[in-house]
Design a protein around this motif. Structure first.
Motif, PDB file in Angstrom:
ATOM      1  N   PHE A  46      76.712 -25.827  89.496  1.00 14.58           N
ATOM      2  CA  PHE A  46      76.041 -24.748  88.765  1.00 14.58           C
ATOM      3  C   PHE A  46      74.616 -24.682  89.300  1.00 14.58           C
ATOM      4  O   PHE A  46      73.914 -25.688  89.304  1.00 14.58           O
ATOM      5  CB  PHE A  46      76.030 -25.023  87.265  1.00 14.58           C
ATOM      6  N   GLU A  47      74.203 -23.519  89.745  1.00 14.01           N
ATOM      7  CA  GLU A  47      72.845 -23.354  90.262  1.00 14.01           C
ATOM      8  C   GLU A  47      71.973 -22.679  89.212  1.00 14.01           C
ATOM      9  O   GLU A  47      72.191 -21.522  88.865  1.00 14.01           O
ATOM     10  CB  GLU A  47      72.858 -22.516  91.539  1.00 14.01           C
ATOM     11  N   LEU A  48      71.002 -23.412  88.726  1.00 12.21           N
ATOM     12  CA  LEU A  48      70.080 -22.833  87.759  1.00 12.21           C
ATOM     13  C   LEU A  48      69.230 -21.740  88.378  1.00 12.21           C
ATOM     14  O   LEU A  48      68.834 -20.789  87.698  1.00 12.21           O
ATOM     15  CB  LEU A  48      69.170 -23.924  87.189  1.00 12.21           C
ATOM     16  N   ASN A  49      68.959 -21.885  89.667  1.00 15.61           N
ATOM     17  CA  ASN A  49      68.090 -20.922  90.363  1.00 15.61           C
ATOM     18  C   ASN A  49      68.697 -20.556  91.712  1.00 15.61           C
ATOM     19  O   ASN A  49      68.191 -20.972  92.766  1.00 15.61           O
ATOM     20  CB  ASN A  49      66.698 -21.527  90.557  1.00 15.61           C
ATOM     21  N   PRO A  50      69.784 -19.788  91.710  1.00 15.79           N
ATOM     22  CA  PRO A  50      70.467 -19.486  92.976  1.00 15.79           C
ATOM     23  C   PRO A  50      69.616 -18.690  93.963  1.00 15.79           C
ATOM     24  O   PRO A  50      69.885 -18.712  95.164  1.00 15.79           O
ATOM     25  CB  PRO A  50      71.698 -18.679  92.530  1.00 15.79           C
ATOM     26  N   LEU A 171      81.032 -22.139  96.462  1.00 21.26           N
ATOM     27  CA  LEU A 171      80.580 -20.908  95.828  1.00 21.26           C
ATOM     28  C   LEU A 171      81.676 -20.319  94.946  1.00 21.26           C
ATOM     29  O   LEU A 171      81.395 -19.829  93.843  1.00 21.26           O
ATOM     30  CB  LEU A 171      80.158 -19.896  96.894  1.00 21.26           C
ATOM     31  N   ALA A 172      82.931 -20.385  95.406  1.00 20.70           N
ATOM     32  CA  ALA A 172      84.037 -19.849  94.614  1.00 20.70           C
ATOM     33  C   ALA A 172      84.184 -20.604  93.303  1.00 20.70           C
ATOM     34  O   ALA A 172      84.433 -19.989  92.242  1.00 20.70           O
ATOM     35  CB  ALA A 172      85.331 -19.930  95.422  1.00 20.70           C
ATOM     36  N   ARG A 173      84.037 -21.914  93.345  1.00 24.71           N
ATOM     37  CA  ARG A 173      84.139 -22.690  92.111  1.00 24.71           C
ATOM     38  C   ARG A 173      83.000 -22.339  91.157  1.00 24.71           C
ATOM     39  O   ARG A 173      83.203 -22.197  89.948  1.00 24.71           O
ATOM     40  CB  ARG A 173      84.120 -24.181  92.408  1.00 24.71           C
ATOM     41  N   GLU A 174      81.821 -22.201  91.720  1.00 24.12           N
ATOM     42  CA  GLU A 174      80.675 -21.848  90.886  1.00 24.12           C
ATOM     43  C   GLU A 174      80.869 -20.474  90.239  1.00 24.12           C
ATOM     44  O   GLU A 174      80.605 -20.291  89.040  1.00 24.12           O
ATOM     45  CB  GLU A 174      79.412 -21.856  91.742  1.00 24.12           C
ATOM     46  N   GLU A 175      81.343 -19.514  91.008  1.00 20.15           N
ATOM     47  CA  GLU A 175      81.565 -18.171  90.479  1.00 20.15           C
ATOM     48  C   GLU A 175      82.660 -18.176  89.414  1.00 20.15           C
ATOM     49  O   GLU A 175      82.567 -17.456  88.417  1.00 20.15           O
ATOM     50  CB  GLU A 175      81.929 -17.220  91.619  1.00 20.15           C
ATOM     51  N   ILE A 182      80.514 -19.766  81.382  1.00 23.61           N
ATOM     52  CA  ILE A 182      79.532 -20.847  81.401  1.00 23.61           C
ATOM     53  C   ILE A 182      78.199 -20.295  81.903  1.00 23.61           C
ATOM     54  O   ILE A 182      78.097 -19.825  83.027  1.00 23.61           O
ATOM     55  CB  ILE A 182      80.012 -22.013  82.283  1.00 23.61           C
ATOM     56  N   GLN A 183      77.199 -20.351  81.048  1.00 22.03           N
ATOM     57  CA  GLN A 183      75.905 -19.765  81.373  1.00 22.03           C
ATOM     58  C   GLN A 183      74.781 -20.784  81.431  1.00 22.03           C
ATOM     59  O   GLN A 183      73.647 -20.445  81.776  1.00 22.03           O
ATOM     60  CB  GLN A 183      75.565 -18.676  80.342  1.00 22.03           C
TER      61      GLN A 183
END
Length: 218
Positions: A46-50, A171-175, A182-183
């Motif tokens: 999870f990227e807090l700041n992508p 990236l696919a898993r994150e998306e 999930i936010q």
């Protein structure tokens, strides 16, 4: 009595202090149960700041702008986090010149390490590298040093960072996680049936583990 299998899926970012604190609180809770669980932990990106630039930003300024708080409030929040982390045996050092970095490369490395038995070791090393030692987690040598320090092959780790397939998978898993609603992080999921959102107190994790034991041994 046989051990109870426990899969723990953790959604986190490596520059999220609550993710580190939450994990160490969970670890404290697990200690209470000794060897009653056979634990398999899987970390998810999870990227807090992508959109964070490659050079990163000063953390103090970033937090003040992102959360619209004063410099004094930012300082007080960081001091509180340091105290909470110390209570569970983790050292956070928030210096005035600490920067926050893009974490995509770190997540690629963690995704690659999932099939080893070193993913959690790597995650904790990255937490330490950033929060304790202030290292740049977007720097290749820092990531490779971390991988090597936990017993992963440095050359293979270097290949993983350049692997476009691993980049797409990460990236696919994150998306997918975002699409599931999930936010924010951390999120702890247990055996796909139970979840704790946020860095709850140790007692909250202990309670959840008691519920799992009662369901599986009834």
């Amino acid at each position: 009595m046989p051990n109870t299998y426990l899969r723990i899926d953790i959604v986190s970012d490596v520059v999220c202090p609550w993710c580190a604190i939450g994990y160490y609180r969970l670890a404290r809770a697990l200690e209470k149960f000794g060897d009653r669980f056979t634990v398999n932990t899987v970390w998810h990106p999870f990227e807090l700041n992508p959109d964070m630039p490659e050079a990163g930003e000063n953390l103090r300024d970033h937090l003040a702008r992102k959360y619209r708080i004063s410099e004094q409030q930012s300082r007080e929040n960081r001091q509180r986090l340091q105290t909470l982390a110390a209570a569970v045996g983790f050292e956070i050092n928030f210096t005035d010149d600490l920067r926050i970095y893009n974490t995509r490369q770190a997540h690629k490395l963690l995704h690659w390490s999932e099939n080893s038995d070193r993913q959690t070791d790597l995650q904790l090393q990255l937490f330490s590298d950033y929060f304790t030692h202030g290292k740049n987690l977007n720097h290749e040598s820092v990531l490779l040093d971390a991988a090597e320090s936990v017993g992963l092959d440095r050359a293979e780790a270097s290949k993983a960072l350049e692997d476009t397939a691993i980049a797409r998978q990460t990236l696919a898993r994150e998306e997918q996680l975002v699409l599931q609603g999930i936010q924010g992080v951390p999120l702890f999921m247990f055996n796909h049936d139970y979840a704790i959102s946020g860095a709850e107190e140790v007692a909250a994790f202990e309670h959840q583990l008691e519920i799992i034991l009662s369901k599986t041994t009834a």
